[in-house]
Design a protein around this motif. Structure first.
Motif, mmCIF file in Angstrom:
data_model
loop_
_atom_site.group_PDB
_atom_site.id
_atom_site.type_symbol
_atom_site.label_atom_id
_atom_site.label_comp_id
_atom_site.label_asym_id
_atom_site.label_seq_id
_atom_site.Cartn_x
_atom_site.Cartn_y
_atom_site.Cartn_z
ATOM 1 N N LEU B 148 0.852 -1.258 0.268
ATOM 2 C CA LEU B 148 -0.208 -0.063 -0.289
ATOM 3 C C LEU B 148 1.165 1.364 -0.415
ATOM 4 C CD1 LEU B 148 -3.004 -0.307 0.000
ATOM 5 C CD2 LEU B 148 -2.718 0.915 2.993
ATOM 6 N N GLU B 151 2.344 7.480 1.231
ATOM 7 C CA GLU B 151 1.970 8.034 1.483
ATOM 8 C C GLU B 151 0.288 8.338 1.484
ATOM 9 O OE1 GLU B 151 2.965 11.055 -0.965
ATOM 10 O OE2 GLU B 151 1.007 12.113 -1.083
ATOM 11 N N TYR B 152 -0.934 7.227 1.302
ATOM 12 C CA TYR B 152 -2.095 7.497 2.078
ATOM 13 C C TYR B 152 -1.667 7.263 3.546
ATOM 14 C CZ TYR B 152 -3.429 5.765 -2.947
ATOM 15 O OH TYR B 152 -3.284 6.449 -4.119
ATOM 16 N N LEU B 154 0.453 7.620 5.756
ATOM 17 C CA LEU B 154 1.157 8.447 6.210
ATOM 18 C C LEU B 154 0.270 9.945 6.626
ATOM 19 C CD1 LEU B 154 5.002 9.477 4.972
ATOM 20 C CD2 LEU B 154 3.588 8.933 7.563
ATOM 21 N N SER B 155 -0.443 10.748 5.360
ATOM 22 C CA SER B 155 -1.776 11.524 5.146
ATOM 23 C C SER B 155 -2.858 11.655 5.965
ATOM 24 C CB SER B 155 -2.440 11.973 4.011
ATOM 25 O OG SER B 155 -2.817 10.476 3.726
ATOM 26 N N VAL B 156 -3.391 10.033 6.457
ATOM 27 C CA VAL B 156 -4.246 9.344 7.562
ATOM 28 C C VAL B 156 -3.840 9.848 9.069
ATOM 29 C CG1 VAL B 156 -5.539 7.937 8.251
ATOM 30 C CG2 VAL B 156 -5.343 8.483 5.634
ATOM 31 N N LYS B 157 -2.055 9.111 9.099
ATOM 32 C CA LYS B 157 -1.726 9.371 10.691
ATOM 33 C C LYS B 157 -1.735 10.901 10.945
ATOM 34 C CE LYS B 157 1.586 5.600 11.459
ATOM 35 N NZ LYS B 157 3.179 5.520 11.181
ATOM 36 N N GLU B 165 -8.478 2.950 13.383
ATOM 37 C CA GLU B 165 -8.736 3.697 12.209
ATOM 38 C C GLU B 165 -7.708 4.003 10.924
ATOM 39 O OE1 GLU B 165 -10.644 7.359 15.031
ATOM 40 O OE2 GLU B 165 -8.813 6.916 14.862
ATOM 41 N N HIS B 169 -10.197 2.771 7.304
ATOM 42 C CA HIS B 169 -10.242 3.507 6.453
ATOM 43 C C HIS B 169 -9.252 3.380 5.339
ATOM 44 C CE1 HIS B 169 -13.365 5.940 8.318
ATOM 45 N NE2 HIS B 169 -12.683 6.352 9.326
ATOM 46 N N VAL B 170 -7.686 3.046 5.927
ATOM 47 C CA VAL B 170 -7.045 2.959 4.376
ATOM 48 C C VAL B 170 -6.367 1.593 3.861
ATOM 49 C CG1 VAL B 170 -4.307 3.619 4.410
ATOM 50 C CG2 VAL B 170 -5.588 5.043 6.007
ATOM 51 N N PRO B 173 -10.139 -0.472 2.992
ATOM 52 C CA PRO B 173 -10.311 -0.947 1.152
ATOM 53 C C PRO B 173 -9.413 -0.983 0.540
ATOM 54 C CG PRO B 173 -10.227 0.999 3.059
ATOM 55 C CD PRO B 173 -10.156 0.283 3.943
ATOM 56 N N GLY B 174 -8.451 -0.103 0.653
ATOM 57 C CA GLY B 174 -6.609 -0.455 -0.266
ATOM 58 C C GLY B 174 -6.733 -1.524 -0.533
ATOM 59 N N TRP B 250 -14.343 3.369 -6.613
ATOM 60 C CA TRP B 250 -13.444 3.542 -7.012
ATOM 61 C C TRP B 250 -13.117 2.636 -8.416
ATOM 62 C CZ3 TRP B 250 -8.995 2.324 -5.468
ATOM 63 C CH2 TRP B 250 -9.037 0.542 -4.619
#
Lengths: 258, 253
Positions: B148, B151-152, B154-157, B165, B169-170, B173-174, B250
């Protein structure tokens, strides 16, 4: 240390462990930024710019030295927003869901989450994109959504890691002005990384020049030309650009360049 | 990830046309072979309709129960462990050698020992199917979670997300498109193993029905059972298609 400084970094050292070797990512790094200012960090790749930003964002706790944001360490300070190079939008969430995520994580009541999301989409003129997925958006639109996702949290410090580097030249200038408008309205403290000299001079009221191996900030340049559209192309502006360029190339004199 | 959609998601007309073509092929083959062991499709269909009025549905129901429970448990465990291992590198480093060593073992060889230890009832059958499908889902999910985009995460962290979470959230679904692909492959394996376990020590299930018809030399019935089992697999497959359409909208962008 100046008491008015919102962000202060003193004697920061960061090591990475790789193959049982300890690699010096940042050494003796110092930086201060007053509240409501735009600071720009510029430097060659591999100089630890992103590491520095991650430490300030509280993503990397393993450091030595002092970092204070409004007198609190990054781990405690919660009013920071971070925008990454590829924007960090989740492809499986719609624009609306992406913006809601930060508010949900902050455990706000559902009605407030929806209200604030709609409000920011409306304010930033993005309401028509609410149901789209990030992959359906242009680079500039994605960047706007990423900014909206940060602003909806009402942060006091906005960190941006090469935010405009993957945009084409026109969109890039458009987004730079967009960011300035947001700054004028919100008076946010912004710290932004770039490798683009013109961008640094256009946006940075304080410019921090970094050098690699190990990464450190070697020069701080106050820049009074920042944010003025007319100065682009003037002699002073070009001098500043040249000064910065020579600084980045290790202090060689101007006449040896280009 | 393999792009399945192009090959699997057919239009209604395409289903009808493909089914007719297959029936025609079957019919031609039965004429060519000209053996009572290979009846033409209409004989099998007649037997199928009679069987549905009789006890074929009971056998189908038992099989459906066994395969659904197995898939459910395998997915639950495979996805949970896969995500945890994919997220935690150090834990994965500990467990990865064990998975690596045991993955290539054909788990069906454990069937006899499972019969002995867990009895010849549903439990041993379900455990065997679960075990086999679990591995496929575990490895696929772990690899998807490992790969995965940083970037995804880190940004949610940076939004202050806790571990739970991040999973919700990551990671989940990813990894979902890969998980559904693994489930598709796992479904094929599960049906094959289902047939195998139902041919031993049971009086219920579509696999038993087929083998029992064989022993009676009731070839029409046997083929009715084959059609029924094929249809069962196909319907489950359609269910996965539907799930993907709903959950991974998506992906097509």
């Amino acid at each position: 240390m100046n008491n008015h400084d919102f962000l202060t970094i003193q004697g920061l050292e960061v090591y990475y462990r790789q193959n049982k070797q300890s690699i010096d990512a940042l050494e003796n790094t110092n930086l201060t930024l007053a509240e409501g200012k735009i600071g720009v960090i510029i430097g060659p790749s591999g100089c630890g710019k992103s590491t520095l930003l991650n430490v300030i964002a509280g993503l990397h706790h393993d450091y030595q030295g002092e970092i204070f944001i409004d007198n609190q360490p990054p781990k405690v300070y919660s009013d920071t927003a971070l925008i990454l190079q590829e924007y960090g939008l989740l492809p499986w969430k719609t624009v609306q869901e992406n913006i809601m995520l930060g508010l949900q994580i902050k455990k706000l009541p559902k009605t407030e989450v929806i209200h604030r999301t709609e409000e920011i989409l409306e304010q930033m003129g993005l309401a028509s994109l609410a149901k789209r997925y990030p992959a359906q958006l242009s680079g500039g639109q994605r960047q706007r959504i990423a900014i909206a996702r940060s602003l909806v949290l009402k942060p006091r410090l906005l960190l941006m890691d090469e935010p405009f580097s993957s945009l084409d030249a026109l969109t890039r200038e458009e987004m730079q002005e967009y960011l300035l408008n947001i700054w004028r309205e919100t008076k946010l403290t912004i710290l932004l990384i770039t490798h683009n000299i013109e961008e640094a001079v256009f946006l940075g009221q304080e410019i921090f020049v970094m050098s690699p191996f190990p990464g450190t900030i070697k020069r701080r340049i106050p820049n009074y030309l920042a944010g003025s559209y007319d100065s682009r192309g003037k002699i002073e502006y070009l001098n500043m650009v040249n000064d910065l360029r020579s600084s980045l190339q290790g202090g060689k004199t101007n006449d040896k360049m280009e | 990830m393999i792009k399945w959609n192009r090959y699997t998601r057919l239009k209604r007309v395409e289903y009808i046309y493909a089914s007719l073509l297959l029936l025609l092929f079957w019919w031609g083959l039965s004429l060519l072979i000209n053996n009572t062991a290979f009846p033409p499709p209409h004989h099998a269909m007649k037997s199928l309709i009679e069987g549905l009025g009789d006890n074929l549905l009971v056998h189908l129901g038992v099989s459906l129960y066994r395969v659904l429970i197995s898939l459910f448990i395998a997915t639950l465990l495979g996805v949970s462990f896969g995500l945890i291992l994919g997220k935690n590198r150090s834990l994965d480093n500990l467990v990865a050698p064990i998975i690596y060593l045991t993955y290539p073992i054909p788990k069906v060889v454990f069937m006899p020992i499972l019969f002995i230890l867990l009895g010849i009832g549903d439990l041993s059958k379900i455990v065997l199917i679960t075990l086999i499908v679990f591995y496929q889902i575990l490895v696929t999910t772990r690899d998807a979670a490992r790969n995965l985009e940083e970037e995804y995460i880190l940004s949610v962290k940076s939004l202050g997300a806790n571990a739970w979470e991040l999973y919700w959230h990551v990671y989940l679904p990813g990894c979902l498109p890969s998980i559904l692909t693994a489930l598709r492959l796992g479904l094929g394996t599960a049906m094959a193993v289902l047939f195998l376990v139902e041919t031993y020590a049971t009086q219920k299930g579509i696999g038993y029905f087929i083998m029992e018809s064989l022993s009676r030399m009731a070839y029409d019935d046997m083929f009715a059972g084959i059609i029924a089992m094929g249809t069962l697999g196909f319907i489950l497959y359609l269910g996965l298609d539907l799930a993907e359409k709903k959950l991974c909208r998506w992906v097509k962008y």
